[in-house]
Design an enzyme around this catalytic site. Sequence first.
Site, PDB file in Angstrom:
ATOM      1  N   CYS A  68      -0.576   4.341   2.297  1.00 53.94           N
ATOM      2  CA  CYS A  68      -0.624   4.295   3.771  1.00 53.94           C
ATOM      3  C   CYS A  68      -0.194   2.903   4.227  1.00 53.94           C
ATOM      4  O   CYS A  68       0.972   2.567   4.079  1.00 53.94           O
ATOM      5  CB  CYS A  68      -1.993   4.707   4.301  1.00 53.94           C
ATOM      6  SG  CYS A  68      -3.410   3.999   3.429  1.00 53.94           S
ATOM      7  N   SER A  69      -1.102   2.111   4.780  1.00 59.89           N
ATOM      8  CA  SER A  69      -0.702   0.782   5.271  1.00 59.89           C
ATOM      9  C   SER A  69      -1.842  -0.211   5.142  1.00 59.89           C
ATOM     10  O   SER A  69      -2.003  -1.090   5.978  1.00 59.89           O
ATOM     11  CB  SER A  69      -0.249   0.887   6.728  1.00 59.89           C
ATOM     12  OG  SER A  69      -1.296   1.429   7.515  1.00 59.89           O
ATOM     13  N   CYS A  70      -2.654  -0.078   4.066  1.00 63.09           N
ATOM     14  CA  CYS A  70      -3.774  -1.007   3.848  1.00 63.09           C
ATOM     15  C   CYS A  70      -3.239  -2.445   3.799  1.00 63.09           C
ATOM     16  O   CYS A  70      -2.241  -2.720   3.142  1.00 63.09           O
ATOM     17  CB  CYS A  70      -4.486  -0.686   2.542  1.00 63.09           C
ATOM     18  SG  CYS A  70      -5.237   0.959   2.542  1.00 63.09           S
ATOM     19  N   CYS A  75       0.889  -1.163   0.000  1.00 65.59           N
ATOM     20  CA  CYS A  75       0.000   0.000   0.000  1.00 65.59           C
ATOM     21  C   CYS A  75       0.929   1.214   0.000  1.00 65.59           C
ATOM     22  O   CYS A  75       1.506   1.533   1.039  1.00 65.59           O
ATOM     23  CB  CYS A  75      -0.908   0.020   1.223  1.00 65.59           C
ATOM     24  SG  CYS A  75      -1.854   1.552   1.356  1.00 65.59           S
TER      25      CYS A  75
END
Lengths: 214, 94
Positions: free
Chosen positions: A121-123, A118
């Site tokens: 962000c940090s999906c 991702c």
Amino acid sequence: MPHDHHDHDHLSPSGHPYRKDQDHPLSYWQTMEIAVRELLVEKGVTSDAEIMAQIDRMDARSPADGARVVARAWTDPEFKARLLADASAASREMGFDIGALRLIAVENTAQVHNVIVCTLCSCYPRNLLGLPPDWYKQRAYRSRVVREPRKVLREFGLELPDDVTVRIHDSTADMRYIVLPRRPDGTEGMDEAALAALVTRDAMIGVGVARMPG
Amino acid sequence: MPERVRVSRRMPPGHVRAPAYLRGKTGVVERALGRFANPEQLAYGLPAGKEPLYRVRFTMAEVWGAAAERPDDTIDAEIFAHWLTPVTERQDAP
């Protein structure tokens, strides 16, 4: 002497450096989070017990859940077809409580190797695999794996043959991804539980492959 | 939605999920995903319209040009329809 004298102030009696504690004041957003949480509890929108239960549910999820899904796909061709068509439905069919997760499974083959990231962000498919590793959320992985994936994979210890195409999947919106790794050779007689033990978190992100048996 | 699409080059402020490194790049629709709430409104608590979302596949050659590690490796990303315009014939990125 194992350590230089001038370092002694920063070392515990066992010779290891002290880890900094969080002695700094709350940040703006930490204060905001506490204020909003307390207001929601005060107004009866949620409760402390409900928040704790949700944290417990997330902590109970782990890569072992995803590994069971992969092992089922390796042993049951019809399940694998359903997984590739709709990974959310296939995970629910196995009894996993994945909430609103919209999951896509991408299959590794002799010709294609898939990797999940991702960049924004940090999906991460948290509702199936639990919390992501720290490196997955860091800028180095997120920015480099879309630009020089083979070099990054080499740093993870994975050297891909030249005739394999690398497909990066950037989780930019509403979907989350899981890699369906290749079933290792020499696993023909193994049952689902034994196969699941070969499936690592890194293999399901695509920075590794499934373990060899034995 | 035609097969070949280009991501808009615009750079508006706000919560945009079309990554900057793919703006202006041309790719191929890998699959249609259905309609999802527009994050550019949703992020601000505004009434968010549901917009079509696509998975678009880009080659490393298209994204990174001559600096690509391997030209025919690919990047798939989810891009909302209002960031995509159809490309009718093959045009190299300027």
